[in-house]
Design an enzyme around this catalytic site. Structure first.
Site, PDB file in Angstrom:
ATOM      1  N   HIS A 151       0.975  -1.311  -0.115  1.00 66.81           N
ATOM      2  CA  HIS A 151      -0.103  -0.092   0.110  1.00 66.81           C
ATOM      3  C   HIS A 151       0.863   0.919  -0.079  1.00 66.81           C
ATOM      4  O   HIS A 151       2.129   1.432   1.088  1.00 66.81           O
ATOM      5  CB  HIS A 151      -0.757   0.155   1.358  1.00 66.81           C
ATOM      6  CG  HIS A 151      -2.061  -1.268   0.597  1.00 66.81           C
ATOM      7  ND1 HIS A 151      -2.923  -1.516   1.938  1.00 66.81           N
ATOM      8  CD2 HIS A 151      -2.626  -1.551  -0.349  1.00 66.81           C
ATOM      9  CE1 HIS A 151      -4.047  -2.013   1.540  1.00 66.81           C
ATOM     10  NE2 HIS A 151      -3.699  -2.214  -0.223  1.00 66.81           N
ATOM     11  N   ASP A 199       0.911   4.283   1.453  1.00 66.29           N
ATOM     12  CA  ASP A 199       1.212   5.220   2.420  1.00 66.29           C
ATOM     13  C   ASP A 199       2.401   3.768   2.966  1.00 66.29           C
ATOM     14  O   ASP A 199       2.598   4.554   4.233  1.00 66.29           O
ATOM     15  CB  ASP A 199       0.023   5.209   3.568  1.00 66.29           C
ATOM     16  CG  ASP A 199      -0.475   3.618   3.990  1.00 66.29           C
ATOM     17  OD1 ASP A 199      -0.630   2.992   2.939  1.00 66.29           O
ATOM     18  OD2 ASP A 199      -1.070   3.793   5.003  1.00 66.29           O
ATOM     19  N   HIS A 200       2.809   2.890   2.960  1.00 63.46           N
ATOM     20  CA  HIS A 200       3.560   2.537   3.554  1.00 63.46           C
ATOM     21  C   HIS A 200       5.084   2.582   2.492  1.00 63.46           C
ATOM     22  O   HIS A 200       6.217   1.494   2.800  1.00 63.46           O
ATOM     23  CB  HIS A 200       3.482   0.676   3.841  1.00 63.46           C
ATOM     24  CG  HIS A 200       2.405   1.145   4.996  1.00 63.46           C
ATOM     25  ND1 HIS A 200       2.737   0.517   6.093  1.00 63.46           N
ATOM     26  CD2 HIS A 200       0.910   1.466   4.655  1.00 63.46           C
ATOM     27  CE1 HIS A 200       1.833   0.762   7.408  1.00 63.46           C
ATOM     28  NE2 HIS A 200       0.721   0.680   6.140  1.00 63.46           N
ATOM     29  N   ASP A 258      -0.036  -3.885   8.791  1.00 64.31           N
ATOM     30  CA  ASP A 258      -1.155  -3.410   8.682  1.00 64.31           C
ATOM     31  C   ASP A 258      -1.441  -5.014   9.231  1.00 64.31           C
ATOM     32  O   ASP A 258      -1.084  -6.097   7.874  1.00 64.31           O
ATOM     33  CB  ASP A 258      -1.596  -3.308   7.522  1.00 64.31           C
ATOM     34  CG  ASP A 258      -1.417  -1.278   7.428  1.00 64.31           C
ATOM     35  OD1 ASP A 258      -0.772  -0.731   8.499  1.00 64.31           O
ATOM     36  OD2 ASP A 258      -2.294  -0.712   6.419  1.00 64.31           O
ATOM     37  N   HIS A 304       0.230   4.038  13.266  1.00 68.00           N
ATOM     38  CA  HIS A 304      -0.928   4.039  12.620  1.00 68.00           C
ATOM     39  C   HIS A 304      -2.055   4.091  12.992  1.00 68.00           C
ATOM     40  O   HIS A 304      -3.282   3.607  12.520  1.00 68.00           O
ATOM     41  CB  HIS A 304      -0.814   2.228  12.197  1.00 68.00           C
ATOM     42  CG  HIS A 304      -1.323   2.136  11.044  1.00 68.00           C
ATOM     43  ND1 HIS A 304      -2.182   1.943  10.203  1.00 68.00           N
ATOM     44  CD2 HIS A 304      -0.398   2.891   9.344  1.00 68.00           C
ATOM     45  CE1 HIS A 304      -2.510   1.530   9.238  1.00 68.00           C
ATOM     46  NE2 HIS A 304      -1.447   2.091   8.216  1.00 68.00           N
TER      47      HIS A 304
END
Lengths: 320, 320
Positions: free
Chosen positions: A64, A66-67, A209, A268
């Site tokens: 993803h 945002d990572h 996550d 997070h």
């Protein structure tokens, strides 16, 4: 060993929190490891003492944006800073193709080598300081957690073994004590064979996550610290308007309690949790929910927070 | 119309300056256009009143990472903010493939359409507010400058033409005056045909990386403002330790003077120029070199600097 949080928001940056990035700094303070690299991770580094020359390896938990969207810019900047040392990147296989495509598209040649290790086939990565292992988690896309274990916790020479193997006392012992392998007249002596730990290794587990914290049960064995996402509180998660695939504060705290972890760091957070109490959802809601289930040391990460894990396994947070 | 600088450093970010990004804000203050999108452009936007819903189009000058690596994150965040309106992106053809690959790799579906326009085949883009044209520049990779011209500067109805064409006075005139096209019993009436400007249009030219400012001579015709990179001073460029493909302050200033431009804004400074005078190379060296050659209004851009171009074509900088 220190944890330095570079980004603690999920999905999108806010004015107070960047997207995911965590630096793990060696006890020596020289080398460090980057876990996830959301956009503007390199910008956050400008606000720390860490340099791109000291970076030993990067672990990306999942694909993803945002990572991982900060990866090409960070790698290009390391090149512009004339890094020459090869860089190991442990990441889902798709990341390698994307990084190479991106650097090619922007015509950014790097003066150092990228060594990718696909998490899908990953066993272990190690250097003289740490051993890194990975655990598959549960998310909307394949996601991993990483355990960092000190490779040689305050080692002392195994005198009995040295004497048994007939290694002559002298400079060779010194070399082995300093962690260097030695060639003794054609005989390869591995430092690791002659060093004994004088205390249990420090071990930190950093999850990606994940909606099933219990998948980290084995990884947390012997760990002093778990860093895990706690994107929502139970109330918000149950309201059902959230993306699936994430953990609540209660879920993570209950898991940490069940395995007797001494230290739990949550991160997070959904941008809907505000830092100012009393203005809608508050980050304190997450703290309260976790504290209700977990009796150890609980820390809610903030950007640029630096935590120190001492050799006794005690986690120190700065005074607030 | 306003210029809002989101990043003014070349190559890598510094603590004071992000990599390239410029917002051009419509006179109405509602819509805006983004020229270049270096990493963390979306982070800079959080420090402005602009939203990703008001973004009308993005222009990317060239493929180098410091001008485009922020694009996937910004587009993904617009999606998470539930943008639905299609977004036009005018960029080198390679950008489209890379953006689509990146969004696919990270499994980021967008709830709005991306409409790419390859600069290589680009003629013009327009909406009711601005007309955008591109000029090829000279850099290590293909690079473009963009001219933004006000589409309808304070329009008034062309009464003579309306009467000549037999358009009945009444609500239809009102529709046309407000810029709306009208269907009159099967006859398509284009608002543009019945509007006359009451003053010269505002026109701003924003260059990409470029070592030949004179390529913008035609684009600068009728422009009140040129925004151009001035990566180095002559002294540094001549020392020869610099990347090629960039302009010096003197080069740009001489060009602006030669075409009689009233306002020149310099940006994209090498990180070696510090903001504090007296500490090595100073940003004031760039100012002094340009001021020596250019007699108009000279501005050195800074991150979050907002400049206002009024309807008379006068550029207003905030008091320092």
């Amino acid at each position: 060993m220190d944890l330095l949080f570079l980004g603690t928001s999920s999905g999108t940056p806010t004015r107070a929190r960047n997207v995911s990035g965590i630096a793990l700094v060696e006890g020596s303070g020289k080398g460090w490891y980057l876990i996830d690299c959301g956009e503007a991770t390199q910008h956050q580094l400008l606000r720390t003492p860490l340099t791109l020359h000291g970076l030993r390896a990067i672990c990306i938990t999942h694909v993803h944006g945002d990572h991982c969207y900060g990866l090409p810019g960070l790698l290009a900047s390391a090149g512009m800073a004339r890094r020459q040392e090869p860089l190991d990147i442990i990441a889902p296989a798709a990341i390698e193709g994307w990084v190479r495509t991106t650097l090619q598209m922007s015509q950014s040649g790097l003066p150092y080598e990228l060594r990718f290790h696909a998490t899908e086939q990953f066993q272990q990565w190690r250097n003289a300081q740490v051993i890194v292992t990975a655990t598959a988690l549960s998310h909307r896309v394949p996601s991993w957690g990483f355990a960092f274990t000190e490779a040689r916790p305050d080692p002392r020479l195994d005198i009995a073994r040295l004497e048994r193997d007939g290694i002559p006392r002298g400079p060779i012992w010194g070399q082995l004590a300093r962690g260097n392998d030695v060639d003794l007249e054609g005989r390869a002596l591995r430092s690791d064979h002659y060093l004994l730990p004088t205390r249990p290794p420090r071990r930190l587990v950093i999850g990606g996550d994940n909606d099933r914290p219990e998948l980290l049960r084995e990884a947390c064995h012997g760990a002093q610290v778990l860093v895990h996402e706690a994107t929502y509180t139970q109330a918000v998660a149950q309201a059902g308007k959230t993306e699936f695939g994430h953990s609540t504060a209660a879920q993570v705290a209950e898991f940490a309690q069940s395995v007797g972890l001494p230290n739990l760091v949550l991160t997070h957070f959904s941008p809907r949790y505000q830092n100012q109490p009393g203005r809608g959802l508050s980050i304190e809601d997450i703290r309260a929910e976790a504290a209700h289930c977990f009796s150890g040391t609980l820390v809610l990460a903030e950007d640029l927070l630096r935590l120190h894990l001492d050799t006794q396994g005690t986690l120190h947070a700065p005074e607030r």
